[in-house]
Scaffold this motif. Sequence first.
Motif, short mmCIF file in Angstrom:
data_model
loop_
_atom_site.label_atom_id
_atom_site.label_comp_id
_atom_site.label_asym_id
_atom_site.label_seq_id
_atom_site.Cartn_x
_atom_site.Cartn_y
_atom_site.Cartn_z
N LEU A 144 22.22 8.65 56.57
CA LEU A 144 22.83 8.09 55.38
C LEU A 144 23.62 6.82 55.72
O LEU A 144 23.55 5.81 55.01
CB LEU A 144 23.75 9.11 54.72
N LEU A 145 24.36 6.86 56.82
CA LEU A 145 25.16 5.72 57.24
C LEU A 145 24.30 4.48 57.43
O LEU A 145 24.71 3.36 57.08
CB LEU A 145 25.88 6.05 58.56
N PHE A 146 23.10 4.65 57.97
CA PHE A 146 22.23 3.50 58.25
C PHE A 146 21.81 2.75 57.00
O PHE A 146 21.32 1.61 57.09
CB PHE A 146 20.99 3.96 59.02
N GLN A 147 22.02 3.35 55.83
CA GLN A 147 21.71 2.62 54.60
C GLN A 147 22.64 1.43 54.40
O GLN A 147 22.36 0.55 53.59
CB GLN A 147 21.80 3.56 53.39
N ILE A 148 23.75 1.40 55.15
CA ILE A 148 24.67 0.27 55.05
C ILE A 148 23.96 -1.02 55.44
O ILE A 148 24.28 -2.11 54.95
CB ILE A 148 25.92 0.51 55.94
N PHE A 149 22.95 -0.91 56.31
CA PHE A 149 22.22 -2.11 56.73
C PHE A 149 21.32 -2.65 55.64
O PHE A 149 20.91 -3.81 55.68
CB PHE A 149 21.42 -1.81 58.00
N ARG A 150 20.97 -1.82 54.68
CA ARG A 150 20.22 -2.32 53.53
C ARG A 150 21.14 -3.12 52.61
O ARG A 150 20.73 -4.11 51.99
CB ARG A 150 19.62 -1.14 52.75
N LEU A 151 22.40 -2.67 52.51
CA LEU A 151 23.37 -3.37 51.66
C LEU A 151 23.82 -4.68 52.29
O LEU A 151 24.14 -5.64 51.59
CB LEU A 151 24.58 -2.47 51.42
N LYS A 254 3.84 7.98 56.87
CA LYS A 254 4.29 9.14 56.12
C LYS A 254 5.03 8.69 54.87
O LYS A 254 5.64 7.64 54.82
CB LYS A 254 5.24 9.99 56.98
N GLU A 255 4.99 9.52 53.82
CA GLU A 255 5.72 9.21 52.61
C GLU A 255 7.22 9.32 52.83
O GLU A 255 8.01 8.61 52.24
CB GLU A 255 5.30 10.15 51.47
N ASP A 256 7.64 10.28 53.70
CA ASP A 256 9.06 10.46 53.96
C ASP A 256 9.57 9.37 54.89
O ASP A 256 8.84 8.84 55.73
CB ASP A 256 9.31 11.83 54.62
N ASN A 257 10.88 9.06 54.76
CA ASN A 257 11.57 8.18 55.69
C ASN A 257 10.91 6.81 55.81
O ASN A 257 10.66 6.33 56.91
CB ASN A 257 11.65 8.83 57.08
N THR A 258 10.57 6.19 54.71
CA THR A 258 9.97 4.87 54.76
C THR A 258 10.98 3.81 54.37
O THR A 258 11.82 4.00 53.51
CB THR A 258 8.75 4.77 53.82
N PHE A 259 10.89 2.67 55.04
CA PHE A 259 11.76 1.53 54.77
C PHE A 259 10.88 0.49 54.10
O PHE A 259 10.15 -0.23 54.74
CB PHE A 259 12.32 1.01 56.09
N GLY A 260 10.94 0.40 52.76
CA GLY A 260 10.05 -0.48 52.03
C GLY A 260 8.63 0.05 52.12
O GLY A 260 8.37 1.21 51.89
N ASP A 261 7.69 -0.82 52.52
CA ASP A 261 6.30 -0.42 52.65
C ASP A 261 5.96 0.05 54.06
O ASP A 261 4.83 0.41 54.34
CB ASP A 261 5.38 -1.59 52.27
N SER A 262 6.94 0.00 54.98
CA SER A 262 6.70 0.36 56.37
C SER A 262 7.51 1.59 56.73
O SER A 262 8.53 1.87 56.12
CB SER A 262 7.08 -0.81 57.29
N PRO A 263 7.05 2.32 57.76
CA PRO A 263 7.86 3.46 58.22
C PRO A 263 9.25 3.02 58.63
O PRO A 263 9.43 1.94 59.20
CB PRO A 263 7.05 3.96 59.43
N ASP A 264 10.24 3.83 58.31
CA ASP A 264 11.62 3.49 58.60
C ASP A 264 11.99 3.97 60.00
O ASP A 264 12.15 5.17 60.22
CB ASP A 264 12.54 4.13 57.56
N PRO A 265 12.15 3.07 60.98
CA PRO A 265 12.48 3.50 62.33
C PRO A 265 13.88 4.08 62.45
O PRO A 265 14.15 4.87 63.36
CB PRO A 265 12.34 2.22 63.16
N THR A 266 14.79 3.70 61.54
CA THR A 266 16.17 4.18 61.66
C THR A 266 16.28 5.68 61.42
O THR A 266 17.17 6.33 61.97
CB THR A 266 17.11 3.43 60.70
N ALA A 267 15.38 6.25 60.61
CA ALA A 267 15.40 7.70 60.39
C ALA A 267 15.09 8.44 61.69
O ALA A 267 15.70 9.45 62.02
CB ALA A 267 14.40 8.08 59.31
N ILE A 291 26.44 0.84 67.12
CA ILE A 291 25.16 0.78 66.41
C ILE A 291 24.85 -0.68 66.12
O ILE A 291 25.65 -1.39 65.51
CB ILE A 291 25.22 1.57 65.09
N SER A 292 23.67 -1.14 66.57
CA SER A 292 23.30 -2.54 66.41
C SER A 292 21.86 -2.65 65.92
O SER A 292 21.21 -1.65 65.63
CB SER A 292 23.48 -3.29 67.75
#
Length: 376
Positions: A144-151, A254-267, A291-292
């Motif tokens: 959840l915390l990593f969503q801060i990087f989207r903001l 996978k449908e789960d844990n995706t960042f946009g159209d690509s798999p989300d590595p942060t998950a 965290i960087s």
Amino acid sequence: MEDKIFLEQSKFRSVEESSIVAFYNPRHDVNRFFAKGDEEDDDDNSLDLDDDLNVFKNEGTDSDLIEQNKDKILYYVDLENEEIIDADKRESSKEDCDDCEEEVDSSVHPVLFNQFPLGKDHNILLMFATAGLPQVLSDEILDLLFQIFRLFPDRHLRIGYNSMGAECWINNLHFHLLSTDNVFSEVEDTKKFPIEDAPLVKILDSTLQHKSEDEINMYSVGVEFYITEEWPVKAFVVKPLKRDEEESKDEEPKEDNTFGDSPDPTASVAHAVGGILNILIDSNTPHNLLISDQGETVYVIPRKFDLLINAANFSTEFNDLCGLVKCKDEKTFENLADSQYKKFLKKEVSLDTEAFTKIKDELITKFVKEYECTEY
């Protein structure tokens, strides 16, 4: 205004023949606490010890943490819906929605003004403040915390964390948000913490694909585990697993844990870091995190318990262990040497080889037992 005055008093110095940076501000001078801190003619810059240790107030588990720190709230972040909420507007919405106050409080997280910043926009994020969660991390919280990087899609954004026993003074879940572009603007061109340039040794790759066919694979991006070399504190480093194009191009994300159209590595990174944290928490080992790379690189630093405030001439928070050393007096700031820094951290902070190896072996065993892995 208060943080501007503090920042104007801050000093930075590149340490000779070293990558580390020394930091000093008179309001962190430990010696003044034992001199005339309570005298009437003390200057306005002198605070009491409790104020200087804490960047927000916590007067007990039964008190309202948000209300105590209302004057320090800059804005709120809704991490699940990826929104920034103005503090004044949120107060207005609460007044219009008394029945849903509890739900609103649990879904947004305040970002607080820091009266002792390392640089401009060094703020404090309180997570689940109304729930009173302790300063303990899990993979779910990290995800959840990593969503801060989207903001805040800023490559200079870093998140710091100090566990209890690792120079954390308040047991409420909180993180440091800061920009290396601001913090190192006076001394560095690279805009990163010195530990980020430390050599790494890989210890493990994992695809995070279960060995058992009965288990559901939740992650389409694997992870790499490293250990820092030539750095005075031993640290684990977790990054997304690099895949060959030929190997990965035919795979369906996978449908789960995706960042946009690509798999989300942060998950995947959050899950892997959570595995390390579980070991540290179970063994009662204090730890600091940096965290960087927009959440794609996490430094986990297991360590010895922190010292009393007057036991060392610089602190041992996440920033200090990562190369930005907050000196407690001006003499230390002016004379800090690379050898002094490294000798102190190796002896007083870093785990010895036996203790660190035990954690490393437990980590490898845990992931090799459950997932497809390659050891190095």
